[in-house]
Design an enzyme around this catalytic site. Structure first.
Site, PDB file in Angstrom:
ATOM      1  N   CYS A   2      41.935  -8.219 -19.163  1.00 27.66           N
ATOM      2  CA  CYS A   2      40.798  -6.793 -19.084  1.00 27.66           C
ATOM      3  C   CYS A   2      39.885  -6.747 -19.457  1.00 27.66           C
ATOM      4  CB  CYS A   2      41.405  -5.428 -18.608  1.00 27.66           C
ATOM      5  SG  CYS A   2      42.777  -4.695 -18.126  1.00 27.66           S
ATOM      6  N   ARG A  27      38.655 -12.339 -18.041  1.00 29.65           N
ATOM      7  CA  ARG A  27      39.495 -10.997 -18.298  1.00 29.65           C
ATOM      8  C   ARG A  27      40.682 -10.794 -17.075  1.00 29.65           C
ATOM      9  NH1 ARG A  27      37.753 -10.875 -23.473  1.00 29.65           N
ATOM     10  NH2 ARG A  27      39.265  -8.892 -24.293  1.00 29.65           N
ATOM     11  N   TRP A  77      42.909  -6.340 -15.267  1.00 28.94           N
ATOM     12  CA  TRP A  77      45.028  -7.351 -14.743  1.00 28.94           C
ATOM     13  C   TRP A  77      45.614  -6.796 -15.474  1.00 28.94           C
ATOM     14  CZ3 TRP A  77      48.586  -8.653 -17.617  1.00 28.94           C
ATOM     15  CH2 TRP A  77      49.529 -10.044 -17.598  1.00 28.94           C
ATOM     16  N   ASN A 103      40.528  -1.757 -22.692  1.00 28.10           N
ATOM     17  CA  ASN A 103      41.367  -3.435 -22.426  1.00 28.10           C
ATOM     18  C   ASN A 103      42.803  -2.902 -24.038  1.00 28.10           C
ATOM     19  OD1 ASN A 103      40.594  -6.251 -24.721  1.00 28.10           O
ATOM     20  ND2 ASN A 103      42.020  -5.742 -22.696  1.00 28.10           N
ATOM     21  N   GLY A 104      43.546  -3.170 -23.267  1.00 32.06           N
ATOM     22  CA  GLY A 104      44.938  -3.338 -24.327  1.00 32.06           C
ATOM     23  C   GLY A 104      46.216  -2.646 -24.072  1.00 32.06           C
ATOM     24  N   GLU A 487      51.533 -30.265 -18.927  1.00 35.07           N
ATOM     25  CA  GLU A 487      49.825 -30.140 -18.486  1.00 35.07           C
ATOM     26  C   GLU A 487      49.519 -30.189 -17.763  1.00 35.07           C
ATOM     27  OE1 GLU A 487      48.233 -28.082 -20.087  1.00 35.07           O
ATOM     28  OE2 GLU A 487      46.043 -28.371 -19.756  1.00 35.07           O
ATOM     29  N   LYS A 491      48.702 -27.407 -15.059  1.00 37.03           N
ATOM     30  CA  LYS A 491      47.340 -26.994 -14.022  1.00 37.03           C
ATOM     31  C   LYS A 491      47.893 -27.120 -12.613  1.00 37.03           C
ATOM     32  CE  LYS A 491      44.792 -26.791 -16.239  1.00 37.03           C
ATOM     33  NZ  LYS A 491      45.587 -26.454 -17.701  1.00 37.03           N
ATOM     34  N   GLU A 494      49.489 -23.278 -11.879  1.00 34.62           N
ATOM     35  CA  GLU A 494      48.765 -22.138 -11.705  1.00 34.62           C
ATOM     36  C   GLU A 494      47.460 -22.417 -10.977  1.00 34.62           C
ATOM     37  OE1 GLU A 494      46.490 -23.494 -16.414  1.00 34.62           O
ATOM     38  OE2 GLU A 494      46.749 -22.061 -15.689  1.00 34.62           O
ATOM     39  N   HIS A 510      69.669 -36.149 -17.392  1.00 28.91           N
ATOM     40  CA  HIS A 510      70.435 -35.122 -18.122  1.00 28.91           C
ATOM     41  C   HIS A 510      70.541 -33.434 -17.367  1.00 28.91           C
ATOM     42  CE1 HIS A 510      71.519 -37.203 -20.879  1.00 28.91           C
ATOM     43  NE2 HIS A 510      69.799 -37.946 -21.315  1.00 28.91           N
ATOM     44  N   LYS A 610      42.137 -15.107 -17.958  1.00 33.93           N
ATOM     45  CA  LYS A 610      41.676 -16.375 -18.969  1.00 33.93           C
ATOM     46  C   LYS A 610      41.757 -16.049 -20.313  1.00 33.93           C
ATOM     47  CE  LYS A 610      38.952 -20.088 -19.524  1.00 33.93           C
ATOM     48  NZ  LYS A 610      39.958 -21.711 -19.282  1.00 33.93           N
TER      49      LYS A 610
HETATM   50  O1  M6R Z   1      42.837 -18.743 -24.890  1.00 33.91           O
HETATM   51  P1  M6R Z   1      43.667 -19.501 -25.090  1.00 33.91           P
HETATM   52  O2  M6R Z   1      43.817 -21.236 -25.687  1.00 33.91           O
HETATM   53  O3  M6R Z   1      45.279 -19.315 -26.894  1.00 33.91           O
HETATM   54  O4  M6R Z   1      44.957 -19.022 -23.513  1.00 33.91           O
HETATM   55  C1  M6R Z   1      46.263 -19.766 -24.105  1.00 33.91           C
HETATM   56  C2  M6R Z   1      46.909 -19.776 -23.182  1.00 33.91           C
HETATM   57  O5  M6R Z   1      46.632 -18.464 -22.131  1.00 33.91           O
HETATM   58  C3  M6R Z   1      46.089 -20.974 -21.756  1.00 33.91           C
HETATM   59  O6  M6R Z   1      45.772 -22.180 -22.045  1.00 33.91           O
HETATM   60  C4  M6R Z   1      46.753 -20.961 -20.157  1.00 33.91           C
HETATM   61  O7  M6R Z   1      47.660 -21.639 -20.861  1.00 33.91           O
HETATM   62  C5  M6R Z   1      45.589 -21.539 -19.571  1.00 33.91           C
HETATM   63  N1  M6R Z   1      45.330 -20.986 -18.009  1.00 33.91           N
HETATM   64  C6  M6R Z   1      46.017 -22.918 -18.907  1.00 33.91           C
HETATM   65  O8  M6R Z   1      45.090 -23.034 -17.951  1.00 33.91           O
END
Ligand code: M6R
Length: 615
Positions: A2, A27, A77, A103-104, A487, A491, A494, A510, A610
């Site tokens: 948020c 956010r 959010w 926010n929170g 990673e 990607k 997500e 396994h 984000k």
């Molecule tokens: O701001 P941060 O690097 O601490 O955020 C951590 C994760 O929330 C962030 O890397 C998230 O996994 C991204 N959406 C990855 O693309």
């Protein structure tokens, strides 16, 4: 998650709020709203979905609030309650005079809701935030003063909050406060701002105050009054923001993610500038405030991070152990904070975070700080809450990353880990100098190689089209590219919502191998080096189960590859040690083109935000 914004001043309030919320859209983006004081009334506007819907609504209603000088806004959010109009912020008291954006998470909201209901409050939404609106209203009945009411209400709140509150009877002001959630106040000429993050206000002012936990600020157009947690008025500490107005332009790219992928060579170059002059000279990393004696005391390193930053940390572990001979543990911050960790003044704790606001990592860092560990923070936001906890701070300077899927910040974090490892090895004298010189050389030429690769994307595009209808995807690798597999899978899932998983290639047999059939793509990361043959033989196991075979490799002279794989994605050859930086780029592009081909919202994927500021 948020984003909140508040504005008091003579500009067009709607314009300031909407621009501010656009800059905070990273956010959250499932609904939005604003409260604007106009004609001595608190007027509320809300919209479901993207911010554009609120902008459209406010365009239609602009006449209703054209005399306004005070407003607060919110981009959501959802945590408590589905993203609909009722749950969207601002939330109001039953009298409708008070409005709150938050926010929170208010952790004791259930108890408060029960108590306030007994006192006569009528709740409309499912949110935790609505309790704040009612609580402030009851306190206002006692005090007839908005600042006092917010101060008293805040004392009853548990959890995390950044709040902006307005009241139509005190229509010239915003009261703002925070605990465990970011809030910055902007000081303008005859105007004041409050926001979750600097980009929301940087177009208007560079003077700012970062509120500390439990401080309360009263903003009117010509002054800020600041109160500490004992309600004593204090002098605000004004800082000059080292920011230029943020360019949110895609620079001709279709999406921010694609633009940010292409920025990566320069991100590495910028980062290396001033830190590696020539490969023969020592790395200059003055940001690390540890000398030989202090380092000698350290018997272990712990790295805490989440998501993509955690994957960077995994590569970091590999490189630091390889060069520095210090044991390194890595852990998702969310796990670290709820167990007994063996952490003390002999532990170097590294927090890695693009945003510097991730709640779990922030808590992990604070816990370790309380145990007297040296705290080293690697972040893209040197102005963040996490950065303020640092004993040593390495800003990665990737520039603002707009796309929710992290790309260039990952490459920058990786670069930071290489430099840190070399720097520590040089202090400790723990590694053969030729190896370090070679590694520095490899880092220096890497941006060119990535640039070269980025000019040849046709094959990745073709591959993406071919595999875009897959429901599942497996990435396999070994050694320091195992995090690359994780990673790459992150990607893809997500932004395309394809069920993608990364495995250490040796683990396939396994269990996961049971999933393999002729519909499943298995992408093998085959970078030249000591595990190349091993991954190749693990790939054979998938081939034997009829998997759809994709290879990512920097080896161009192995005839077996064309035989074994349906698709071979080539990248320029690099030294094994720096291969995670090279290998991730095609995987970012693969995810991007698949998502784009499927018509997904690449920069703002569903359900994500984000900056994850809730635990
Ligand atoms: O701001 P941060 O690097 O601490 O955020 C951590 C994760 O929330 C962030 O890397 C998230 O996994 C991204 N959406 C990855 O693309």
């Amino acid at each position: 998650m948020c984003g909140i914004i508040g504005y008091v001043g003579n500009r067009n309030v709607i314009e300031v709020l909407m621009k501010g919320l656009s800059a905070l859209e990273y956010r959250g983006y499932d609904s939005s709203g604003a409260a604007i004081i106009s004609d001595n009334k608190t007027k509320i506007y809300k919209a479901e979905g993207k911010l554009q819907n609120l902008k459209n609504l406010l365009n239609e209603k602009a006449d209703e609030v054209k005399d306004s000088h005070v407003g607060i806004g919110h981009i959501r959010w959802a945590t408590h309650g589905v993203p609909n109009l009722i749950n969207a912020h601002p939330h109001t008291s039953n009298c409708g005079k008070i409005a709150v954006v938050h926010n929170g998470i208010i952790e004791n909201y259930k108890e408060l809701r029960e108590k306030l209901t007994k006192m006569g409050a009528e709740f409309k939404s499912e949110t935790d935030t609505e309790t704040v609106a009612h609580l402030v209203a009851f306190k206002y009945k006692e005090t007839h003063d908005l600042k006092e009411a917010v101060t008293l209400a805040a004392k009853e709140l548990e959890g995390a909050y950044a709040l902006c509150v307005v009241h139509q009877d005190e229509g010239n002001k915003i009261v703002a406060t925070r605990r465990n959630a970011p809030l910055v106040i902007g000081i303008g000429d005859g105007e004041m701002f409050a926001a979750s993050d600097v980009p929301a206000m940087i177009e208007y002012t560079k003077q700012a105050i970062y509120l500390d936990d439990n401080q309360v600020a009263v903003l009117t157009n010509d002054k800020i009054e600041l109160f500490d947690e004992n309600n004593k008025q204090i002098q605000p500490k004004i800082e000059l923001l080292p920011w230029e107005p943020v360019s949110l332009s895609k620079m001709g790219y279709k999406h921010f993610m694609l633009k940010e992928i292409h920025e990566q060579p320069n991100v590495i170059r910028n980062f290396l500038t001033g830190k590696i002059h020539t490969a023969k000279e020592k790395v200059k990393l003055d940001e690390v405030k540890l000398d030989f004696e202090q380092l000698k005391q350290m018997n272990r390193i712990q790295i805490v991070a989440c998501g993509t930053s955690l994957h960077a940390a995994m590569v970091g572990k590999y490189i630091i152990e390889e060069l520095c001979n210090i044991p390194v543990d890595i852990e998702p911050s969310s796990e670290y904070i709820y167990r007994h960790t063996v952490t003390d003044e002999k532990t170097l704790v590294i927090g890695v975070s693009q945003s510097g606001e991730t709640a779990d990592t922030l808590t992990a860092v604070r816990q370790s700080k309380a145990r007297n560990s040296h705290i080293l923070i690697i972040t893209n936001r040197p102005d963040s809450s996490m950065a303020r906890e640092a004993d040593s701070l390495i800003p990665v300077d990737a520039g603002i990353e707009v796309s929710v899927a992290a790309t260039k910040s990952y490459i920058a974090q990786l670069t930071a880990f290489y430099l840190l490892a070399i720097h520590l090895a040089e202090i400790k004298n723990s590694c053969d100098n030729d190896k370090l010189v070679n590694l520095k050389n490899e880092l220096l030429i890497l941006p060119q190689k990535i640039e070269l690769f980025l000019t040849k994307k046709e094959k990745i595009q073709k591959c993406s089209r071919m595999y875009s209808s897959s429901k599942n995807f497996i990435f396999i690798a070994r050694g320091l590219n195992y995090p690359t597999a994780l990673e790459g899978a992150l990607k893809l899932k997500e932004i395309s919502y394809i069920n993608a998983t990364g495995y250490p290639a040796g683990e396939l047999k396994h269990g996961p191998i049971a999933m393999i059939d002729e519909t499943l793509p298995v992408l093998s990361i085959l970078m030249d080096g000591k595990v190349y043959e091993k991954v190749l033989s693990n790939a054979q196991e998938s081939k034997a189960r009829n998997a759809r075979m994709i290879a990512l490799t920097d080896v161009d002279s192995d005839e077996r590859l064309e035989e074994l794989f349906d698709f071979v994605l080539n990248v320029p050859h690099v030294d094994e040690l720096v291969s995670p930086i090279m290998a991730i780029v095609p995987l970012q592009l693969l995810a991007y083109y698949i998502a784009e081909f499927l018509g997904k919202d690449v920069d703002q994927p569903r359900n994500l935000a984000k900056s994850v500021t809730v635990e």
